[in-house]
Write a protein that holds these residues in place. Structure first.
Motif, PDB file in Angstrom:
ATOM      1  N   UNK A 135       0.867  -1.175   0.000  1.00 37.37           N
ATOM      2  CA  UNK A 135       0.000   0.000   0.000  1.00 37.37           C
ATOM      3  C   UNK A 135       0.905   1.226   0.000  1.00 37.37           C
ATOM      4  N   UNK A 136       0.660   2.116  -0.929  1.00 35.52           N
ATOM      5  CA  UNK A 136       1.441   3.347  -1.014  1.00 35.52           C
ATOM      6  C   UNK A 136       0.539   4.556  -1.130  1.00 35.52           C
ATOM      7  N   UNK A 137       1.144   5.711  -1.182  1.00 33.65           N
ATOM      8  CA  UNK A 137       0.373   6.944  -1.311  1.00 33.65           C
ATOM      9  C   UNK A 137      -0.530   6.923  -2.543  1.00 33.65           C
ATOM     10  N   UNK A 138      -0.051   6.303  -3.619  1.00 30.94           N
ATOM     11  CA  UNK A 138      -0.825   6.294  -4.867  1.00 30.94           C
ATOM     12  C   UNK A 138      -2.091   5.449  -4.772  1.00 30.94           C
ATOM     13  N   UNK A 139      -2.212   4.655  -3.718  1.00 32.17           N
ATOM     14  CA  UNK A 139      -3.381   3.788  -3.556  1.00 32.17           C
ATOM     15  C   UNK A 139      -4.487   4.437  -2.727  1.00 32.17           C
ATOM     16  N   UNK A 140      -4.270   5.652  -2.284  1.00 35.28           N
ATOM     17  CA  UNK A 140      -5.213   6.299  -1.374  1.00 35.28           C
ATOM     18  C   UNK A 140      -5.567   7.692  -1.890  1.00 35.28           C
ATOM     19  N   UNK A 141      -6.856   7.995  -1.876  1.00 34.78           N
ATOM     20  CA  UNK A 141      -7.362   9.308  -2.257  1.00 34.78           C
ATOM     21  C   UNK A 141      -8.203   9.840  -1.094  1.00 34.78           C
ATOM     22  N   UNK A 142      -8.470  11.132  -1.127  1.00 36.63           N
ATOM     23  CA  UNK A 142      -9.249  11.686  -0.020  1.00 36.63           C
ATOM     24  C   UNK A 142     -10.105  12.868  -0.456  1.00 36.63           C
ATOM     25  N   UNK A 143     -11.129  13.129   0.337  1.00 32.95           N
ATOM     26  CA  UNK A 143     -11.853  14.401   0.330  1.00 32.95           C
ATOM     27  C   UNK A 143     -11.887  14.869   1.774  1.00 32.95           C
ATOM     28  N   UNK A 144     -12.126  16.160   1.976  1.00 33.02           N
ATOM     29  CA  UNK A 144     -12.053  16.661   3.337  1.00 33.02           C
ATOM     30  C   UNK A 144     -13.224  17.576   3.664  1.00 33.02           C
ATOM     31  N   UNK A 145     -13.417  17.796   4.962  1.00 33.97           N
ATOM     32  CA  UNK A 145     -14.484  18.657   5.452  1.00 33.97           C
ATOM     33  C   UNK A 145     -13.933  19.560   6.551  1.00 33.97           C
ATOM     34  N   UNK A 146     -14.440  20.792   6.615  1.00 34.04           N
ATOM     35  CA  UNK A 146     -14.067  21.718   7.695  1.00 34.04           C
ATOM     36  C   UNK A 146     -15.315  22.176   8.449  1.00 34.04           C
ATOM     37  N   UNK A 147     -16.388  21.426   8.363  1.00 38.88           N
ATOM     38  CA  UNK A 147     -17.630  21.820   9.017  1.00 38.88           C
ATOM     39  C   UNK A 147     -17.502  21.709  10.536  1.00 38.88           C
ATOM     40  N   UNK A 148     -18.282  22.526  11.239  1.00 40.90           N
ATOM     41  CA  UNK A 148     -18.296  22.543  12.709  1.00 40.90           C
ATOM     42  C   UNK A 148     -16.917  22.829  13.297  1.00 40.90           C
ATOM     43  N   UNK A 149     -16.114  23.605  12.563  1.00 43.08           N
ATOM     44  CA  UNK A 149     -14.769  23.967  13.026  1.00 43.08           C
ATOM     45  C   UNK A 149     -13.874  22.749  13.260  1.00 43.08           C
ATOM     46  N   UNK A 150     -14.158  21.672  12.564  1.00 46.73           N
ATOM     47  CA  UNK A 150     -13.328  20.468  12.646  1.00 46.73           C
ATOM     48  C   UNK A 150     -12.806  20.125  11.261  1.00 46.73           C
ATOM     49  N   UNK A 151     -11.584  19.652  11.227  1.00 52.16           N
ATOM     50  CA  UNK A 151     -10.989  19.210   9.962  1.00 52.16           C
ATOM     51  C   UNK A 151     -11.002  17.684   9.942  1.00 52.16           C
ATOM     52  N   UNK A 152     -11.736  17.135   8.989  1.00 55.49           N
ATOM     53  CA  UNK A 152     -11.806  15.680   8.872  1.00 55.49           C
ATOM     54  C   UNK A 152     -11.563  15.230   7.451  1.00 55.49           C
ATOM     55  N   UNK A 153     -11.157  13.986   7.292  1.00 53.24           N
ATOM     56  CA  UNK A 153     -10.889  13.454   5.957  1.00 53.24           C
ATOM     57  C   UNK A 153     -11.616  12.119   5.764  1.00 53.24           C
ATOM     58  N   UNK A 154     -12.046  11.917   4.552  1.00 53.50           N
ATOM     59  CA  UNK A 154     -12.582  10.626   4.134  1.00 53.50           C
ATOM     60  C   UNK A 154     -11.545   9.980   3.224  1.00 53.50           C
ATOM     61  N   UNK A 155     -10.977   8.891   3.656  1.00 46.82           N
ATOM     62  CA  UNK A 155      -9.972   8.184   2.866  1.00 46.82           C
ATOM     63  C   UNK A 155     -10.657   7.154   1.981  1.00 46.82           C
ATOM     64  N   UNK A 156     -10.275   7.147   0.712  1.00 51.38           N
ATOM     65  CA  UNK A 156     -10.789   6.178  -0.264  1.00 51.38           C
ATOM     66  C   UNK A 156      -9.609   5.328  -0.707  1.00 51.38           C
TER      67      UNK A 156
END
Length: 217
Positions: A135-156
């Protein structure tokens, strides 16, 4: 008679004082005393197939006296004959003070650099082995959210199987990309998904997360 009693009293006080000093040493000081006594052996043999297991067991045992969550890693010998010894909380925020206090009390030893937390890996194609594939960086993508003053990521993640083992492997990759401190302190939550290849063009490449995190500091 008086002189003998006086000498005995002084000796008793010195022994008592020495004992109290030993008892009052912090767990961090005791760890670094042990490490300093063994540093030459560790420096020379930490990559030895024959001796590495015992060295790792000894260090783990000593660190457990401070905090059961502490783990560690060594670098190869680098320029100027420096070997880096990094102590990590294994991503457990509650144990961050244990790491920070231990590194603050570290001694100055020739040929050693002591670091708090897993450090960033200075390349853009880091990968690790998980089960039958890498598993490497090229195998993972993401989208992110800054709602509610929190920074979160969804890893795909390609071939994501939902297991704790695979998540642990990906945390190692994230630590390599961002450093353990930034992963824990600057990401509030992570969601995990199996990558839909048809959606990858709508997502960010994982390597871009480094610049995004740095821009938010």
């Amino acid at each position: 008679m008086g002189r003998k009693f006086y000498s005995f009293t002084i000796l008793t006080v010195l022994v008592f004082f020495g004992t109290m000093c030993t008892r009052n040493k912090s767990r961090q000081e005791k760890f670094w005393e042990w490490f300093s006594k063994n540093e030459k052996h560790i420096y020379e043999n930490v990559e030895s197939e024959k001796l590495q297991k015992q060295i790792f067991n000894d260090i783990s045992s000593q660190l457990a006296k401070i905090d059961q969550n502490l783990v560690f890693e060594f670098s190869p010998i680098r320029k100027n004959n420096i070997r880096e010894f990094s102590i990590s909380a294994d991503g457990i925020k509650e144990s961050f003070p244990s790491v920070e206090n231990l590194i603050k009390s570290s001694p100055k030893l020739t040929n050693w650099k002591f670091s708090a937390f897993r450090q960033r890996v200075p390349n853009d194609n880091y990968e690790i082995q998980y089960k039958e594939y890498n598993i490497g960086y090229d195998d993972i993508f993401y989208r992110y959210s800054t709602s509610n003053n929190e920074f979160g990521i969804e890893l795909n993640i390609k071939n994501y199987d939902g297991s704790a083992g695979m998540q642990d492997a990906i945390y190692v990759l994230l630590d390599g990309l961002l450093g353990e401190y930034d992963v824990v302190m600057n990401i509030n939550w992570i969601d995990w998904k199996k990558l839909d290849e048809n959606e990858s063009n709508k997502l960010h490449n994982l390597i871009e997360l480094r610049a995004l995190i740095d821009s938010r500091k």
